[in-house]
Design a protein around this motif. Structure first.
Motif, mmCIF file in Angstrom:
data_model
loop_
_atom_site.group_PDB
_atom_site.id
_atom_site.type_symbol
_atom_site.label_atom_id
_atom_site.label_comp_id
_atom_site.label_asym_id
_atom_site.label_seq_id
_atom_site.Cartn_x
_atom_site.Cartn_y
_atom_site.Cartn_z
ATOM 1 N N LEU A 157 0.821 -1.204 0.000
ATOM 2 C CA LEU A 157 0.000 0.000 0.000
ATOM 3 C C LEU A 157 0.858 1.259 0.000
ATOM 4 O O LEU A 157 0.624 2.172 -0.784
ATOM 5 C CB LEU A 157 -0.976 -0.013 1.185
ATOM 6 C CG LEU A 157 -1.860 1.230 1.256
ATOM 7 C CD1 LEU A 157 -3.318 0.870 1.297
ATOM 8 C CD2 LEU A 157 -1.506 2.119 2.409
ATOM 9 N N PRO A 158 1.888 1.313 0.846
ATOM 10 C CA PRO A 158 2.746 2.511 0.810
ATOM 11 C C PRO A 158 3.445 2.687 -0.536
ATOM 12 O O PRO A 158 3.563 3.805 -1.036
ATOM 13 C CB PRO A 158 3.783 2.264 1.912
ATOM 14 C CG PRO A 158 3.418 1.022 2.594
ATOM 15 C CD PRO A 158 2.287 0.375 1.909
ATOM 16 N N LEU A 159 3.873 1.575 -1.118
ATOM 17 C CA LEU A 159 4.526 1.644 -2.432
ATOM 18 C C LEU A 159 3.566 2.216 -3.469
ATOM 19 O O LEU A 159 3.884 3.169 -4.188
ATOM 20 C CB LEU A 159 4.974 0.233 -2.828
ATOM 21 C CG LEU A 159 5.397 0.038 -4.281
ATOM 22 C CD1 LEU A 159 6.713 0.729 -4.529
ATOM 23 C CD2 LEU A 159 5.509 -1.437 -4.613
ATOM 24 N N ALA A 160 2.361 1.638 -3.532
ATOM 25 C CA ALA A 160 1.373 2.099 -4.519
ATOM 26 C C ALA A 160 1.023 3.559 -4.258
ATOM 27 O O ALA A 160 0.876 4.347 -5.196
ATOM 28 C CB ALA A 160 0.125 1.223 -4.456
ATOM 29 N N THR A 161 0.911 3.926 -2.982
ATOM 30 C CA THR A 161 0.575 5.312 -2.649
ATOM 31 C C THR A 161 1.614 6.262 -3.233
ATOM 32 O O THR A 161 1.284 7.261 -3.876
ATOM 33 C CB THR A 161 0.517 5.488 -1.125
ATOM 34 O OG1 THR A 161 -0.507 4.644 -0.601
ATOM 35 C CG2 THR A 161 0.213 6.929 -0.764
ATOM 36 N N ARG A 162 2.877 5.943 -3.012
ATOM 37 C CA ARG A 162 3.916 6.851 -3.496
ATOM 38 C C ARG A 162 3.943 6.917 -5.012
ATOM 39 O O ARG A 162 4.165 7.968 -5.603
ATOM 40 C CB ARG A 162 5.292 6.449 -2.950
ATOM 41 C CG ARG A 162 5.532 7.021 -1.570
ATOM 42 C CD ARG A 162 6.977 6.934 -1.160
ATOM 43 N NE ARG A 162 7.849 7.812 -1.932
ATOM 44 C CZ ARG A 162 8.991 8.308 -1.484
ATOM 45 N NH1 ARG A 162 9.380 8.058 -0.253
ATOM 46 N NH2 ARG A 162 9.751 9.056 -2.240
ATOM 47 N N LEU A 163 3.696 5.775 -5.672
ATOM 48 C CA LEU A 163 3.700 5.784 -7.135
ATOM 49 C C LEU A 163 2.538 6.604 -7.681
ATOM 50 O O LEU A 163 2.684 7.369 -8.636
ATOM 51 C CB LEU A 163 3.639 4.356 -7.666
ATOM 52 C CG LEU A 163 4.875 3.508 -7.399
ATOM 53 C CD1 LEU A 163 4.673 2.088 -7.876
ATOM 54 C CD2 LEU A 163 6.096 4.123 -8.076
ATOM 55 N N LEU A 164 1.366 6.460 -7.057
ATOM 56 C CA LEU A 164 0.204 7.208 -7.548
ATOM 57 C C LEU A 164 0.356 8.695 -7.237
ATOM 58 O O LEU A 164 -0.052 9.550 -8.023
ATOM 59 C CB LEU A 164 -1.081 6.654 -6.930
ATOM 60 C CG LEU A 164 -1.413 5.206 -7.327
ATOM 61 C CD1 LEU A 164 -2.716 4.756 -6.684
ATOM 62 C CD2 LEU A 164 -1.510 5.060 -8.839
ATOM 63 N N LEU A 165 0.959 8.979 -6.098
ATOM 64 C CA LEU A 165 1.193 10.384 -5.755
ATOM 65 C C LEU A 165 2.119 11.028 -6.781
ATOM 66 O O LEU A 165 1.927 12.184 -7.188
ATOM 67 C CB LEU A 165 1.804 10.470 -4.353
ATOM 68 C CG LEU A 165 1.913 11.859 -3.748
ATOM 69 C CD1 LEU A 165 0.544 12.484 -3.607
ATOM 70 C CD2 LEU A 165 2.597 11.798 -2.393
#
Lengths: 544, 333, 251
Positions: A157-165
């Motif tokens: 989730l943190p990985l995806a969050t940073r990529l989407l951000l």
């Protein structure tokens, strides 16, 4: 015909395509060499390899895909909300720290993260008491599919969050101004502005998470509750470890790649790329009117995500503080391992980012060209190279070991192999981090650069570096985290000169030194945060 | 970037290829925890180097299974003179590779339960697999395999996967040896008591010491570590009524080592006090050869196996795959 | 064809065919050397594509692009004797005015003293003296286009393409910019292709008009003739419709 020739000539002259070609060649060599090595050793018993396709295999394939699909959905869909909340609130205290913290799970060896998660949600976890009284009876822990999902969400989730951000940050400021000018509420802002940007990055982010979950090993076995929860990766590992059956290992690896490709194609069809409209960003701040309700909702979203990530990390911190940190810090073995880890992480993440940038640039360079050759090259550079992630490191390690065993280079090759494999494995992350910014900068600058003849080194120095350094720093941070936490191919190569921190950590658990291991996990986390902090500094230094 | 990458890479290269003197040198392949600075490796190296006036080089590979793979991959060109750290479940395959030569030493001082003997491989330590439990949580642990199987399913145990770890394989063989044909039924019943099956010993023992489960599959000698290092008798092992499965760790000389006179000398050293005195409190296993020093009192508090169970190596090699499939079917149901 | 060609560089599209998505275009046209030609036509008629073909951003499927006596069909945009100004994004957002203009002298921004002098002159000529250190975001829309025009001056290429460059400016400002463009053009005798939607722009600065419809040139004549009573029917139709045609052309 004439046009094709001219396109070909342009391609050769374009440095970006050459660089992308080199990066691809490295990956092909790395994986192909390993396969060749295993083939040399083992192509003699195909019947046996085919016998592997039985009901057991069918079952683990099903489970591998099922848990990976669920994990991806549970990681990426909430990540949309978290990324959006973080994108809309850009100035609150601690935001930077949250983002740095979000790169940390990748750096934690699976066993450390798993024990951290269980410290909260296990049968003896911090929340076991409240959960028991809440649900009645004894809290059974999270063993089984639920445990696998929780752990995968913690990692991804943190990985995806940073990529989407990262993707949201490429939305031109004019669009935000337009949105506020038109009085768009949060709903229509999301639909008309944020969603298109997120959607362009979604297949990539989801694909990456999916691949990580497909290859998950320790988490699946440890939290899965029993062999009903087994992934293909376990079978590949098993085939090389006890059985030493290279044919079977290669067959299963090819199957694993094939399945992943199939799922990624479906993902790609779901999220067709939308063109990014990049115009000159006018104002450095957003013109957002965020109502109190939305503010509250966003805060809750961020807090939940933070709790999910920070909870297990806090558990790692607490148990780490119980260790004799002073002794560990003075331990020469720890010094040596830390130095090795940092050198390897810096080398492999730099190589990783360089390869990722080359591939992203090559993909863009050929994206406007016609013809199947340019199109397939673009696809391979954009998506295909990422599949290196589902080649198990043990396969690469074993294959190359066989290739090199008679050359006397085996010992010399160990550090090189570690750097190469870590770089290749981290490259898909770097690609995801860099691509949205690169594409947006390209939309904005490509024509102008072509018109003014700014290319090659000049373009990199004057135009691309300022526009990309934040994204490059993100890519660097992720690759570093991944390289730091990786155990990689060292085990098989067996070299005393390459002892990394995670390696030391596992060895200490192996001799009952669990306190030492907890302390080392804490040091590893701190080291990772430090490197990420430095990478971020590199990315923001001098930005107006 | 290229400016920084190249020199660093070449340093890495140079360091790893530093020429070592070819004369009077003994190369030993072993598993990683053996050479860790708190493991037996450093002391063993020092003691033998003092005795032989030679240079000992340890090369560490992950564990026993990886060790054998490594040597098989290198074949007759292996640099290893001695491979140290295989267990008895691997010796049949190791011999079949033709890469090991008979050990030309006096086996007289070697003594392991069950009297295991081999012309090629020489034991250096051993321990029985055992259920280790937390006495503060579980006052009445199972005293037999049967009690373990029949006991309260709420009192959980953590096991290891026989596909990926040696203790996991040990447990599989243990049940097979005791129950034979009935093993699948036993596993199907035991399954309810299993909290989870981890890929390796480390994960399982970690879960156990974090309090996730009151029992774990480990070694009879594990509690000795906690007595010596943590000064607690909280964790205890049980000797089961049916007996406990034995793990013996062995070393052997390779075809390369056959040409090195230091090889045989090391094996002799290994079975004597110079090596054996180091083992108990570094490897936390029991010495297989002659010692000078008495064992730490903690080892005296450990239970003793009532019966030693051990399959012949060739039987394990022949049946491992079928037995693992049987286990998978029973556990996945 | 009343003026002498020796005053400027001729630009010619020779049987050029090009297609994208489901539209196919066919251009066979010569532009008046050393003069301003307005390229007009409805949205989607192919005006921008025509400019992109001349500039080299698009490569024709067949046919030739000729600038001067040279066949430039396979030359990259930077190698063609052409400068181009877009409606937006003419400047690099992170570089200041002086450096944005300086890129017109050297793509590596290694400027000699002569180059610097030239940049300063161009900035003075476009009324930007004193704003050398400003970043694009600190300028008004009109000023940004002046910076782009200053860069055109320092590049000193014989052909200038403008794709609705002043479309977003107010009438007075647009008139100023057009006058500046006309002055600059006549000083350098550049061949200018100006895409515009505004008939009054064409009347103000263009001596010629090329009118496009559905991907090909349907009329090409002196501006005066276009606006005379006997002007092309398609053009009259277009002007008549123009008032309701509020949609901006895709750029």
């Amino acid at each position: 015909m004439e046009q094709r020739i001219s396109a070909g000539r342009l391609a050769i002259r374009d440095l970006r395509v050459v660089a992308g070609g080199v990066a691809l060649a490295i990956i092909v060599l790395l994986v192909g060499g390993a396969f060749a090595g295993l083939a040399v050793e083992g192509i003699r018993d195909f019947e046996n390899a085919l016998a592997a396709f039985d009901s057991y295999l069918a079952r683990i394939v099903w489970f591998t895909l099922w848990q990976a699909i669920l994990s991806t959905a549970f990681s990426v869909i909430p990540a949309i909300a978290v990324a959006r909340a973080l994108s809309r609130h850009r100035a609150f205290r601690g935001r930077g720290l949250i983002l740095k913290l979000f790169a940390l799970p990748l750096a934690l060896p699976a066993i450390v993260a798993t024990l951290g998660i269980l410290a909260l949600l296990g049968r003896a976890g911090l929340l076991a008491g409240p959960l028991s009284s809440l649900l009645g009876g004894t809290w059974p822990g999270i063993y089984g599919l639920s445990g696998i999902l929780v752990a995968h969400v913690f990692f991804n989730l943190p990985l995806a969050t940073r990529l989407l951000l990262e993707a949201l940050d490429t939305v031109p400021q004019d669009q935000w101004r337009l949105a506020s000018q038109l009085g768009m509420g949060p709903g229509s802002t999301f639909r008309l502005i944020e969603w298109p940007a997120i959607r362009s990055a979604l297949p990539g982010a989801a694909g990456l998470v999916f691949m990580l979950c497909v290859t998950s090993f320790t988490v699946v076995l440890t939290l899965g509750g029993g062999p009903a929860a087994t992934t293909l990766e376990v079978a590949i590992y098993q085939s090389l470890r006890f059985d030493f059956d290279p044919t079977r290992a290669v067959t299963l690896t090819v199957l694993q790649i094939g399945l992943t490709v199939a799922v990624m194609i479906v993902l790609g069809l779901l999220g067709a790329r939308t063109a990014l409209d990049g115009s000159l960003s006018v104002a450095p701040r957003k013109f957002l009117a965020i109502g109190p309700v939305e503010s509250a909702v966003n805060s809750v979203v961020i807090l939940i995500a933070l709790a999910l990530v920070a909870g297990p990390i806090a558990a790692v911190l607490v148990s780490g503080l119980k260790a004799d940190l002073a002794r560990l810090v003075l331990d020469p073995a720890v010094h040596a391992a830390t130095t090795t880890s940092v050198v390897l992480a810096v080398l492999s993440s730099s190589l990783s980012v360089a390869m990722a940038l080359s591939l992203v640039a090559a993909r863009r360079a050929v994206s406007a060209r016609r013809g199947w050759l340019a199109r397939s090259f673009g696809w391979i550079a954009g998506t295909g190279a990422g599949f290196v992630l589902v080649v198990p490191p043990i396969v690469i390690g074993a294959g190359w070991f066989i290739m090199l065993r008679h050359t006397g280079l085996v010992f010399a090759a160990a550090p090189v192999m570690v750097v190469m494999v870590n770089a290749a494995m981290a490259m898909p992350f770097a690609i995801r981090a860099i691509r949205p910014a690169y594409e947006a900068a390209g939309e904005r600058n490509d024509r102008l650069c072509a018109q003014l003849g700014i290319s090659g080194w000049n373009r990199a120095r004057l135009i691309d570096w300022p526009a990309l350094r934040l994204a490059l720093a993100t890519g660097l941070a992720f690759s570093m985290a991944l390289s730091l936490g990786d155990l990689g191919v060292i085990a098989l190569f067996g070299s005393d000169s390459v002892q990394t921190l995670p390696f030391l950590l596992l060895a200490r658990i192996g001799s009952y030194r669990t306190d030492d291991a907890a302390g080392l996990a804490l040091l590893l986390g701190l080291l990772c945060l430090t490197l990420i902090f430095l990478a971020d500094r590199l990315g923001t230094r001098g930005t107006p | 970037m290229r400016r920084t990458l190249l020199p660093l890479l070449s340093i890495a290269f140079a360091v790893s290829t530093l020429p070592a003197s070819a004369q009077d040198k003994l190369t030993i392949y072993t598993y990683d925890s053996f050479v860790a600075e708190w493991g037996p490796g450093p002391q063993v190296e020092k003691a033998f180097e003092a005795e032989c006036n030679c240079d000992v080089e340890f090369v560490a590979v992950a564990d026993g299974a990886a060790l054998l793979n490594r040597v098989k991959l290198e074949g007759a060109n292996t640099r290893a003179d001695i491979v140290l750290g295989l267990d008895t479940n691997l010796t049949a395959e190791a011999k079949a590779s033709g890469l090991f030569v008979p050990a030309d030493i006096d086996h007289g001082s070697v003594n392991v339960p069950g009297g295991w003997k081999d012309d090629v491989f020489v034991p250096y330590d051993y321990a029985h697999f055992a259920i280790v439990y937390d006495s503060e949580v579980l006052p009445n642990p199972p005293r037999s395999l049967q009690q373990l199987v029949d006991g309260n399913p709420e009192e959980k145990i953590v096991l290891q996967d026989p596909r990926t770890s040696t203790p996991g394989l040990g447990m599989l063989l243990w049940i097979k040896a005791v129950y034979g044909e009935k093993a699948p039924e036993i596993w199907a019943k035991l399954k309810n008591r299993v909290l989870t099956v981890t890929p390796g010993w480390s994960e399982a023992y970690g879960l156990f010491t974090k309090g996730e489960a009151p029992m774990v599959l480990s070694y009879m000698t594990s509690p000795a570590y906690h007595m010596v290092a943590d000064d607690t008798e909280r964790y205890k092992a049980v000797a089961f009524q049916e007996g406990n499965y034995l793990q013996i760790e062995v070393a052997g000389v390779t075809t390369t080592g056959a040409k090195n006179p230091l090889s045989a000398r090391f094996l002799t050293f290994m079975t004597g006090p110079g090596f054996q005195d180091i083992i108990p409190e570094t490897n936390w296993m029991l010495p297989a050869g002659a010692t000078d020093k008495p064992l730490n009192a903690a080892f005296g508090k450990l239970p003793e196996a009532t019966k030693t169970i051990l399959f012949p190596a060739d039987e394990v090699a022949a049946n491992r795959k079928a037995w693992i499939d049987e286990w998978l079917t029973a556990m996945s149901r | 064809m009343t003026e002498s060609p020796s005053a400027g560089t001729p630009v010619r599209l020779d049987e050029v065919r090009f297609s994208y998505e489901r539209t196919s275009l066919r251009f066979d046209v010569s532009f008046q050397p050393g003069a301003i030609t307005a390229v007009m036509g409805a949205s989607g008629s192919g005006k921008s594509t025509l400019l992109n073909l001349v500039a080299g951003f698009e490569v024709p499927e067949s046919g030739r692009v000729l600038i001067g006596q040279e066949d430039v069909t396979n030359l990259s945009p930077a190698d063609r004797p052409v400068s181009m100004m877009f409606q937006e994004n003419n400047l690099f957002a992170h570089l200041d005015v002086e450096r944005n203009v300086g890129l017109g002298r050297s793509p590596s921004l290694r400027l000699t003293n002569d180059d610097r002098k030239m940049v300063a002159d161009a900035l003075a000529r476009t009324g930007l003296s004193g704003k050398e250190r400003r970043l694009p975001r600190e300028l008004s829309g009109g000023e940004r286009q002046r910076v782009a025009l200053a860069r055109v001056l320092v590049r000193n290429r014989p052909v200038l393409l403008l794709d609705e460059p002043f479309g977003s400016l107010g009438p007075a400002l647009r008139a100023d910019m057009l006058d500046l463009l006309r002055d600059v053009q006549s000083e350098r005798a550049m061949t200018v292709l100006l895409v515009t939607h505004q008939p009054e722009d064409a009347r103000r600065v263009a001596s010629h008009i090329v009118f496009l419809e559905e991907g090909s040139v349907v009329a090409s004549d002196l501006t005066d003739n276009f606006f005379a009573d006997g002007g092309p029917e398609a053009f009259r139709h277009y002007i008549g419709e123009k008032i309701t045609d509020s949609a901006r052309k895709r750029t």
